[in-house]
Design a protein around this motif. Sequence first.
Motif, mmCIF file in Angstrom:
data_model
loop_
_atom_site.group_PDB
_atom_site.id
_atom_site.type_symbol
_atom_site.label_atom_id
_atom_site.label_comp_id
_atom_site.label_asym_id
_atom_site.label_seq_id
_atom_site.Cartn_x
_atom_site.Cartn_y
_atom_site.Cartn_z
ATOM 1 N N ILE A 1 104.815 71.026 109.934
ATOM 2 C CA ILE A 1 103.371 71.970 110.698
ATOM 3 C C ILE A 1 102.361 73.102 110.168
ATOM 4 C CG2 ILE A 1 102.825 74.039 111.911
ATOM 5 C CD1 ILE A 1 105.368 74.373 113.330
ATOM 6 N N ALA A 2 101.182 71.506 109.956
ATOM 7 C CA ALA A 2 99.676 71.516 109.107
ATOM 8 C C ALA A 2 99.270 72.905 109.803
ATOM 9 C CB ALA A 2 99.528 70.506 109.333
ATOM 10 N N ALA A 3 98.854 73.516 110.776
ATOM 11 C CA ALA A 3 98.581 74.436 110.956
ATOM 12 C C ALA A 3 98.930 75.130 112.915
ATOM 13 C CB ALA A 3 97.385 73.847 111.580
ATOM 14 N N ARG A 4 98.753 76.707 113.591
ATOM 15 C CA ARG A 4 99.885 76.775 114.283
ATOM 16 C C ARG A 4 99.005 78.260 114.635
ATOM 17 N NH1 ARG A 4 102.884 80.175 116.128
ATOM 18 N NH2 ARG A 4 104.920 79.118 117.008
ATOM 19 N N ALA A 5 99.025 77.833 115.684
ATOM 20 C CA ALA A 5 98.270 79.557 116.509
ATOM 21 C C ALA A 5 98.806 79.783 117.963
ATOM 22 C CB ALA A 5 97.230 79.064 116.503
ATOM 23 N N GLU A 6 98.554 80.522 118.351
ATOM 24 C CA GLU A 6 99.935 81.757 119.259
ATOM 25 C C GLU A 6 98.758 82.390 119.490
ATOM 26 O OE1 GLU A 6 103.578 84.283 120.193
ATOM 27 O OE2 GLU A 6 103.912 82.280 119.031
ATOM 28 N N ILE A 7 98.174 82.793 120.773
ATOM 29 C CA ILE A 7 97.363 83.656 121.625
ATOM 30 C C ILE A 7 98.727 84.356 122.720
ATOM 31 C CG2 ILE A 7 95.089 84.028 122.798
ATOM 32 C CD1 ILE A 7 94.409 81.754 121.384
ATOM 33 N N PRO A 8 98.560 85.467 123.700
ATOM 34 C CA PRO A 8 98.475 86.241 124.746
ATOM 35 C C PRO A 8 98.558 85.114 126.073
ATOM 36 C CG PRO A 8 98.818 87.833 122.759
ATOM 37 C CD PRO A 8 98.002 87.072 122.250
ATOM 38 N N LEU A 9 98.677 85.242 126.758
ATOM 39 C CA LEU A 9 97.672 84.674 127.961
ATOM 40 C C LEU A 9 97.298 85.842 128.383
ATOM 41 C CD1 LEU A 9 97.021 83.092 129.843
ATOM 42 C CD2 LEU A 9 98.974 83.227 131.194
ATOM 43 N N MET B 1 101.585 59.989 109.980
ATOM 44 C CA MET B 1 100.829 60.553 111.489
ATOM 45 C C MET B 1 101.009 62.333 111.873
ATOM 46 S SD MET B 1 102.400 59.061 114.772
ATOM 47 C CE MET B 1 101.815 59.389 116.792
ATOM 48 N N THR B 2 99.912 63.074 112.532
ATOM 49 C CA THR B 2 100.049 63.573 112.508
ATOM 50 C C THR B 2 99.843 64.124 114.832
ATOM 51 O OG1 THR B 2 99.851 64.781 110.734
ATOM 52 C CG2 THR B 2 99.178 65.795 112.757
ATOM 53 N N VAL B 3 99.575 65.183 115.205
ATOM 54 C CA VAL B 3 99.879 64.744 116.523
ATOM 55 C C VAL B 3 100.165 66.202 117.409
ATOM 56 C CG1 VAL B 3 101.795 62.919 116.998
ATOM 57 C CG2 VAL B 3 102.058 65.704 116.936
ATOM 58 N N LEU B 4 98.912 66.579 117.232
ATOM 59 C CA LEU B 4 99.399 68.074 118.703
ATOM 60 C C LEU B 4 100.175 68.683 119.451
ATOM 61 C CD1 LEU B 4 97.034 70.426 119.088
ATOM 62 C CD2 LEU B 4 95.893 69.042 120.414
ATOM 63 N N ALA B 5 100.861 69.403 118.852
ATOM 64 C CA ALA B 5 101.929 70.351 120.260
ATOM 65 C C ALA B 5 101.490 71.023 120.836
ATOM 66 C CB ALA B 5 103.333 70.678 118.859
ATOM 67 N N VAL B 6 101.645 71.315 121.849
ATOM 68 C CA VAL B 6 101.282 72.560 123.005
ATOM 69 C C VAL B 6 102.404 73.608 123.261
ATOM 70 C CG1 VAL B 6 99.953 73.304 125.014
ATOM 71 C CG2 VAL B 6 99.001 71.556 123.036
ATOM 72 N N ASP B 7 102.875 74.825 123.443
ATOM 73 C CA ASP B 7 103.259 75.235 123.933
ATOM 74 C C ASP B 7 103.087 75.944 125.338
ATOM 75 O OD1 ASP B 7 105.902 76.105 124.546
ATOM 76 O OD2 ASP B 7 106.199 76.885 123.016
ATOM 77 N N ILE B 8 103.480 75.724 125.996
ATOM 78 C CA ILE B 8 102.879 76.842 127.567
ATOM 79 C C ILE B 8 103.645 77.409 127.837
ATOM 80 C CG2 ILE B 8 101.801 76.709 129.515
ATOM 81 C CD1 ILE B 8 99.812 75.805 127.838
ATOM 82 N N GLY B 9 103.803 78.954 127.631
ATOM 83 C CA GLY B 9 104.900 80.034 128.572
ATOM 84 C C GLY B 9 103.893 80.516 128.870
ATOM 85 N N GLY B 10 105.357 81.923 130.150
ATOM 86 C CA GLY B 10 104.657 82.690 130.929
ATOM 87 C C GLY B 10 103.563 83.612 130.287
ATOM 88 N N THR B 11 103.776 83.907 129.416
ATOM 89 C CA THR B 11 102.866 85.110 128.828
ATOM 90 C C THR B 11 102.314 84.879 127.188
ATOM 91 O OG1 THR B 11 104.970 86.241 127.256
ATOM 92 C CG2 THR B 11 104.134 86.531 129.349
ATOM 93 N N LYS B 12 102.349 83.730 126.982
ATOM 94 C CA LYS B 12 101.986 83.394 125.618
ATOM 95 C C LYS B 12 101.675 81.526 125.832
ATOM 96 C CE LYS B 12 105.461 81.744 123.195
ATOM 97 N NZ LYS B 12 105.601 80.025 122.622
ATOM 98 N N PHE B 13 100.248 81.311 124.859
ATOM 99 C CA PHE B 13 100.392 79.805 124.989
ATOM 100 C C PHE B 13 100.468 79.092 123.105
ATOM 101 C CE2 PHE B 13 97.493 79.083 128.877
ATOM 102 C CZ PHE B 13 98.509 79.097 129.592
ATOM 103 N N ALA B 14 101.076 78.731 122.886
ATOM 104 C CA ALA B 14 101.117 78.126 121.295
ATOM 105 C C ALA B 14 100.695 76.582 121.143
ATOM 106 C CB ALA B 14 101.738 78.579 120.740
ATOM 107 N N ALA B 15 100.209 76.435 120.317
ATOM 108 C CA ALA B 15 99.756 74.917 119.749
ATOM 109 C C ALA B 15 100.343 75.103 117.649
ATOM 110 C CB ALA B 15 98.124 74.172 120.097
ATOM 111 N N ALA B 16 99.608 73.834 117.679
ATOM 112 C CA ALA B 16 100.247 73.146 116.074
ATOM 113 C C ALA B 16 100.425 72.192 116.048
ATOM 114 C CB ALA B 16 101.809 73.667 115.765
ATOM 115 N N ALA B 17 99.456 71.846 114.899
ATOM 116 C CA ALA B 17 99.186 70.107 114.055
ATOM 117 C C ALA B 17 100.684 70.234 113.314
ATOM 118 C CB ALA B 17 98.208 69.976 113.690
ATOM 119 N N VAL B 18 101.847 68.606 114.412
ATOM 120 C CA VAL B 18 102.878 68.447 113.399
ATOM 121 C C VAL B 18 102.871 67.268 112.574
ATOM 122 C CG1 VAL B 18 105.508 68.320 114.125
ATOM 123 C CG2 VAL B 18 103.300 70.136 115.004
#
Length: 299
Positions: free
Chosen positions: A24-32, A1-18
Amino acid sequence: MTVLAVDIGGTKFAAAAVDADGAIAARAEIPLRHRARPEETLLEVVGRVTARVPAARLEGVGIGSAGPLDPVAGTVSPVNIPAWRGFPLVDALGGLLPGRPVRLAGDAQCMALGEWWKGLPERGPSGAVLGMVVSTGVGGGFVLDGAPYLGPTGNAGHIGHITADPDGEPCPCGAAGCVETVASGPSMVRWARANGWTGRDARALALDAHAGVAVAELAFRRAADALATAVLTAAALLDLDHVVVGGGVAAAGPVLLDPLGQAVARNAGLGFLRRLRVAATSLGRDAGLLGAAALVLPR
């Protein structure tokens, strides 16, 4: 089973397939980048993950977000993202993966849950963990006996809004003297600049503190004292075993964590408080993503 995880911070957003084992099969992080349109950053960071792990493989979505939030309505109103007030985050992400379950909790709650799951191998089957995110703001969340404690409104653990100084500065939340007004990155920089420091941001402040610049060291000690007040308040109420600290400011390491540990030890009067362990997150920036995934994965 694989799910999408999303982390919302005040200055950056991150997501991953876990995956179910925490890989962690894939991960991305982007400044807001677009503070007036944060949903553009949200779509971009999720898109980078689904470009590597197709959406058809993702069986659910777990979200950790800065708060306040309303898990029942699926909305978020992060203090440090003014454009999002009552933003329907659950619907926005659910629309990308229709028919899949979506779960929402606070970002620090997810960090604590990630640590409980993958970062605290010495813990027993029961116990209490506080996760603190020290960054653009100061967030907190609890895991009690392996389950995140969200409270009736989903906002349990807002430790950054414990009062550290009743006569202190106004806080964006509407109160005054909150821990966040002393210990968040912007608050520390503001205080340091008012006291003669000429640097730009929290990263530069940390470098100067490591180099022994007195005003920078004092900014971190003030933050540590405020955080210790919050930690000991929570520990006195919940008989905590562990406090794990993460976030951009906490990445400064010993210049924050050493005085924090010293302040906790110095002010822990009751015997049960003296067994409390305070440490940096062992999972780094992945703690919140793993905890968000754990909201959806079977445990």
